[in-house]
Design an enzyme around this catalytic site. Structure first.
Site, short mmCIF file in Angstrom:
data_model
loop_
_atom_site.label_atom_id
_atom_site.label_comp_id
_atom_site.label_asym_id
_atom_site.label_seq_id
_atom_site.Cartn_x
_atom_site.Cartn_y
_atom_site.Cartn_z
N PHE A 140 5.89 9.90 -3.20
CA PHE A 140 5.08 10.19 -4.38
C PHE A 140 3.63 9.89 -4.05
CE2 PHE A 140 3.00 9.30 -8.40
CZ PHE A 140 3.44 10.35 -9.20
N ASP A 225 -0.62 5.95 2.43
CA ASP A 225 -0.79 5.88 0.98
C ASP A 225 -0.41 4.46 0.56
OD1 ASP A 225 -0.44 5.84 -1.77
OD2 ASP A 225 0.52 7.79 -1.87
N LYS A 254 -4.49 1.45 -8.05
CA LYS A 254 -3.66 0.51 -8.80
C LYS A 254 -4.24 -0.90 -8.80
CE LYS A 254 0.79 2.96 -8.86
NZ LYS A 254 1.02 3.02 -10.32
#
Length: 405
Positions: A140, A225, A254
């Site tokens: 993702f 990532d 995040k």
């Protein structure tokens, strides 16, 4: 005079696009690892806004950074630079392999920038045939159309028209699968050191090292990532640091902002040179408010004590989950690292992670799902041990409810 009206969960259905299905409760305030809803019911937060609230709610260092900056300068756009952005970039460069930083608003935007940079780097150096991007099944990387296509879950990208091309998917933790796809036309391989949405699946060291070697062999860039694993989440500032493998590009978001929206793409001077003036941009990227908060978050987390404590707290989490499982037999294993853990449900409870999430909320605890078969925990990196113990007591009651039906 402004109109007054009741703010309820029903109002969501009335005024919001229905792409989310939020819980019935509406949180209104938080402090540390505790949250209170409109009815003043208290919850222990093991969700952390999906691995975002790295210092919990309303941490003094973040509140102070935000309020101080809010009284100075809010926004300029990238027609000019600003002090918080430059300070944050310097600290990220000093703490990592990177020599250059690009700021965005989210992990998806950071990944979008990374993928565009990889394509431009390949075009400039090797020609237009070198454009293939390889990702992994169950990965993702965000919700822009490019990043969601690169992500390895077709359900998220189907139904929106023609997808960006030259994107391929290998099997995670399977080097032979990657070998079968990679070629001299590959411009980049992108991977998460721990697959988050895919089920909290860590990459093996052998796999990570093998991917690096294959990228070098085929002159392809390796993109890490680290949107979910970055900024202390695994007990290292970034997860790549424990493998003896350095990516060419790294993305972060995040936890970077501790709850304030920010994303960053980190890379080398040589690679960064291919995003010349005008090739990419973001109106809010490098916003002074966001960068001031992120700088305070980075300063607070990037210390030997805080990072070591993350691994100590992981042990406590695992110990408590093991104790609960010995009693109720619901998990096959606990995967992940630091404060990013996933309890995989066994055959009897497969497909029921949402049941555990809802039962936990009833007991005053926020947890997450990572697909239908994994209960995910991504709390504050500085959650007090007492809150872990209390949260696990509530989780045990939730597990008992699900088991008893």
């Amino acid at each position: 005079m402004s109109e007054t009206f009741a703010v309820t969960r029903a109002l969501f259905d009335e005024v919001m696009v229905p792409n989310y299905a939020p819980a019935n409760l509406i949180p209104v305030r938080g402090q540390g690892s505790r949250v209170w809803d409109q009815q003043d019911k208290e919850y222990v937060d093991f969700a952390g806004g999906i691995a975002v609230n790295c210092l919990g709610h309303c941490h003094p260092a973040l509140v102070n950074a935000l309020t101080t900056q809010a009284n100075k300068l809010w926004h300029l756009s990238n027609v000019m630079t600003n002090e918080p952005a430059l300070r944050l970039a310097k600290k990220l460069v000093d703490s990592t392999f990177a020599e250059k930083v690009y700021f965005a608003n989210s992990g998806a935007e950071a990944n979008e920038g990374a993928l565009k940079l990889a394509r431009r780097w390949a075009l400039d150096n090797f020609g237009e045939q070198k454009q293939d991007i390889i990702s992994f099944g169950k990965s993702f990387h965000g919700r822009t159309f490019f990043t969601v296509t690169v992500g390895g879950q077709a359900a998220y990208s189907d139904g929106f028209g023609p997808k960006p091309g030259a994107v391929y998917h290998a099997e995670y933790n399977n080097l032979d699968s990657l070998k079968a796809l990679i070629s001299d036309n590959t411009c980049a391989v992108i991977l998460e050191p721990i697959q988050g949405e895919g089920g909290i699946i860590p990459a093996t060291e052998e796999f990570i090292k093998g991917v690096r070697e294959l990228c070098d062999q085929h002159k392809a860039l390796l993109i890490f990532d680290e949107v979910q694993t970055g900024v202390g989440r695994t007990g290292h500032l970034y997860a790549y640091m424990q493998y003896g493998v350095t990516p060419d590009i790294l993305t972060s978001a995040k936890s970077l902002g501790g709850g304030f929206p920010i994303g960053a793409m980190l890379t080398t001077t040589a690679i960064a040179a291919h995003l010349k003036v005008g090739t990419h941009g973001s109106t809010y990227g490098g916003n002074p408010l966001a960068c001031a908060v992120a700088e305070a978050a980075l300063d607070t987390i990037n210390t030997p004590k805080v990072l070591a404590d993350v691994l100590a707290k992981e042990k406590l989490f695992r110990q408590e989950l093991s104790r609960i499982n010995a009693k109720y037999d619901v998990f096959t294993e606990v995967r992940g690292q630091g404060m990013l853990l996933g309890a995989a449900l066994n055959e009897k409870f497969k497909g029921r992670s949402r049941d555990f999430l809802l039962a936990s909320a009833d007991q005053g605890l926020f947890v997450l799902m990572a697909g239908y078969d994994v209960v995910r925990f991504a709390p504050s990196l500085v959650i007090p041990d007492a809150d872990i113990i209390e949260g696990m007591a509530r989780f045990e009651r939730a597990v008992a409810k699900v088991v008893q039906g």
